[in-house]
Design a protein around this motif. Sequence first.
Motif, PDB file in Angstrom:
ATOM      1  N   VAL A 216       0.838  -1.206   0.000  1.00 37.70           N
ATOM      2  CA  VAL A 216       0.000   0.000   0.000  1.00 37.70           C
ATOM      3  C   VAL A 216       0.871   1.253   0.000  1.00 37.70           C
ATOM      4  N   VAL A 217       1.885   1.269   0.865  1.00 30.82           N
ATOM      5  CA  VAL A 217       2.779   2.429   0.939  1.00 30.82           C
ATOM      6  C   VAL A 217       3.536   2.604  -0.371  1.00 30.82           C
ATOM      7  N   GLY A 218       3.950   1.490  -0.988  1.00 26.67           N
ATOM      8  CA  GLY A 218       4.639   1.577  -2.269  1.00 26.67           C
ATOM      9  C   GLY A 218       3.770   2.202  -3.338  1.00 26.67           C
ATOM     10  N   GLY A 219       2.476   1.827  -3.363  1.00 21.22           N
ATOM     11  CA  GLY A 219       1.558   2.441  -4.323  1.00 21.22           C
ATOM     12  C   GLY A 219       1.381   3.926  -4.080  1.00 21.22           C
ATOM     13  N   VAL A 220       1.244   4.303  -2.811  1.00 18.53           N
ATOM     14  CA  VAL A 220       1.118   5.730  -2.473  1.00 18.53           C
ATOM     15  C   VAL A 220       2.386   6.483  -2.862  1.00 18.53           C
ATOM     16  N   LEU A 221       3.548   5.852  -2.654  1.00 25.90           N
ATOM     17  CA  LEU A 221       4.818   6.502  -3.001  1.00 25.90           C
ATOM     18  C   LEU A 221       4.918   6.743  -4.507  1.00 25.90           C
ATOM     19  N   VAL A 222       4.441   5.798  -5.300  1.00 28.92           N
ATOM     20  CA  VAL A 222       4.466   5.968  -6.759  1.00 28.92           C
ATOM     21  C   VAL A 222       3.589   7.154  -7.169  1.00 28.92           C
ATOM     22  N   VAL A 223       2.382   7.235  -6.602  1.00 29.95           N
ATOM     23  CA  VAL A 223       1.482   8.355  -6.919  1.00 29.95           C
ATOM     24  C   VAL A 223       2.084   9.666  -6.427  1.00 29.95           C
ATOM     25  N   PHE A 224       2.727   9.623  -5.278  1.00 28.35           N
ATOM     26  CA  PHE A 224       3.362  10.808  -4.698  1.00 28.35           C
ATOM     27  C   PHE A 224       4.445  11.365  -5.619  1.00 28.35           C
ATOM     28  N   VAL A 225       5.317  10.487  -6.101  1.00 25.24           N
ATOM     29  CA  VAL A 225       6.393  10.915  -6.999  1.00 25.24           C
ATOM     30  C   VAL A 225       5.814  11.394  -8.331  1.00 25.24           C
ATOM     31  N   LEU A 226       4.803  10.682  -8.845  1.00 25.47           N
ATOM     32  CA  LEU A 226       4.167  11.087 -10.100  1.00 25.47           C
ATOM     33  C   LEU A 226       3.544  12.474  -9.974  1.00 25.47           C
ATOM     34  N   HIS A 227       2.855  12.719  -8.881  1.00 26.50           N
ATOM     35  CA  HIS A 227       2.224  14.021  -8.670  1.00 26.50           C
ATOM     36  C   HIS A 227       3.277  15.128  -8.580  1.00 26.50           C
ATOM     37  N   ALA A 228       4.378  14.837  -7.884  1.00 27.32           N
ATOM     38  CA  ALA A 228       5.450  15.833  -7.777  1.00 27.32           C
ATOM     39  C   ALA A 228       6.047  16.131  -9.141  1.00 27.32           C
ATOM     40  N   TRP A 229       6.251  15.106  -9.958  1.00 25.34           N
ATOM     41  CA  TRP A 229       6.817  15.301 -11.291  1.00 25.34           C
ATOM     42  C   TRP A 229       5.878  16.130 -12.162  1.00 25.34           C
ATOM     43  N   LEU A 230       4.586  15.854 -12.080  1.00 20.95           N
ATOM     44  CA  LEU A 230       3.617  16.617 -12.873  1.00 20.95           C
ATOM     45  C   LEU A 230       3.555  18.071 -12.401  1.00 20.95           C
ATOM     46  N   ALA A 231       3.641  18.284 -11.101  1.00 19.90           N
ATOM     47  CA  ALA A 231       3.578  19.652 -10.577  1.00 19.90           C
ATOM     48  C   ALA A 231       4.812  20.458 -10.949  1.00 19.90           C
ATOM     49  N   MET A 232       5.957  19.792 -11.099  1.00 17.35           N
ATOM     50  CA  MET A 232       7.196  20.504 -11.430  1.00 17.35           C
ATOM     51  C   MET A 232       7.153  21.134 -12.811  1.00 17.35           C
ATOM     52  N   ARG A 233       6.214  20.698 -13.657  1.00 13.38           N
ATOM     53  CA  ARG A 233       6.097  21.313 -14.985  1.00 13.38           C
ATOM     54  C   ARG A 233       5.779  22.800 -14.891  1.00 13.38           C
ATOM     55  N   LYS A 234       5.145  23.206 -13.796  1.00 12.76           N
ATOM     56  CA  LYS A 234       4.684  24.583 -13.666  1.00 12.76           C
ATOM     57  C   LYS A 234       5.586  25.412 -12.757  1.00 12.76           C
ATOM     58  N   PHE A 235       6.652  24.819 -12.247  1.00 17.31           N
ATOM     59  CA  PHE A 235       7.584  25.555 -11.404  1.00 17.31           C
ATOM     60  C   PHE A 235       8.453  26.467 -12.266  1.00 17.31           C
ATOM     61  N   PRO A 236       8.898  27.606 -11.734  1.00 16.48           N
ATOM     62  CA  PRO A 236       9.918  28.389 -12.441  1.00 16.48           C
ATOM     63  C   PRO A 236      11.179  27.557 -12.618  1.00 16.48           C
ATOM     64  N   THR A 237      11.675  27.464 -13.832  1.00 11.75           N
ATOM     65  CA  THR A 237      12.801  26.581 -14.115  1.00 11.75           C
ATOM     66  C   THR A 237      14.155  27.248 -13.936  1.00 11.75           C
ATOM     67  N   ASN A 238      14.196  28.555 -13.785  1.00 12.54           N
ATOM     68  CA  ASN A 238      15.468  29.243 -13.561  1.00 12.54           C
ATOM     69  C   ASN A 238      15.196  30.527 -12.784  1.00 12.54           C
ATOM     70  N   PHE A 239      16.279  31.192 -12.404  1.00 11.74           N
ATOM     71  CA  PHE A 239      16.143  32.386 -11.572  1.00 11.74           C
ATOM     72  C   PHE A 239      15.452  33.516 -12.322  1.00 11.74           C
ATOM     73  N   ARG A 240      15.626  33.566 -13.611  1.00 10.51           N
ATOM     74  CA  ARG A 240      14.979  34.618 -14.401  1.00 10.51           C
ATOM     75  C   ARG A 240      13.461  34.465 -14.369  1.00 10.51           C
ATOM     76  N   GLN A 241      12.980  33.242 -14.557  1.00 11.83           N
ATOM     77  CA  GLN A 241      11.546  32.996 -14.481  1.00 11.83           C
ATOM     78  C   GLN A 241      11.027  33.278 -13.072  1.00 11.83           C
ATOM     79  N   TYR A 242      11.825  32.929 -12.072  1.00 17.05           N
ATOM     80  CA  TYR A 242      11.434  33.198 -10.683  1.00 17.05           C
ATOM     81  C   TYR A 242      11.241  34.695 -10.452  1.00 17.05           C
TER      82      TYR A 242
END
Length: 292
Positions: A106-132
Amino acid sequence: MNRSLEHQALADPAALAPVEASTRGLPAAAAHAARVCPARARKSRWPARLDLLQSASGLFLALFLVAHMFFVSSILISHDTFYTVARFFEAGWLFGTPQPWVVSCVVGGVLVVFVLHAWLAMRKFPTNFRQYKVFAAHKAQLRHGDTGLWWIQLWTGFALFFLGSVHLYGMLTQPAAIGPYESADRIWTGTLWPLYLVLLFMVEVHGSIGLYRLALKWGWLEGRDPAAGRRRLRIVKTGFSLFFLGLGLVTLLAYVQLGIAHADRAGEPYVPGAAPGEAASGVQAAVSLGGR
């Protein structure tokens, strides 16, 4: 491509008329490129699909966190109640005896979803200091409440990627060490209470903002007046945060107090119904009876 355009022109002579008209006055090379290329390229649907997947994974994690908070807070009812809940997730009711590996799955499944969600959310993060810097200036100039909430969600999510990973890894590798004494010893004697304290604030703030933004995005509880619906959602978000932060702090305090009281016997497993000093003898009696 030329052949398909010729077939389209034969089938519908007016289909290429706008392209021909728009190429008048252009250089020969540019006019030829305009004729052979489609007027409008088809946009990819993957950004929308990934956005939907991010929303679905975030909703799953938020609901899991709500359920998880109620599970761990069962210690406030009694030690036996929490012990029963912990053994329930080891599927002893299905296999006859508790199986800690079920918890790891169960924890392994939650960890997979957790990492997937983090990866998807990183698409919208500022990628460099200029964007920040651009976003920070935009946020300061706009002074929009929901934009500020997204900024808070970004940083709490960044912290959760590290804090949550530590917690999930511990549950993944030590699934049998979940119980009243075991959890209390890990929190107090194992000196993990500072991590859990910070994790509690990060996860509750991040989760409440995430559910609020999901409700806005997909129109949940919007009603006829969007402005009034937004105000209602903000009230619900604040109430959600206060309730679960309060419940989490009281629960963590209960584990800390139990860990302090049990510190001189750290590592001793919990036996339902046994007095604190009789826990180890109860385990030995159960083992000896099982060996007969």
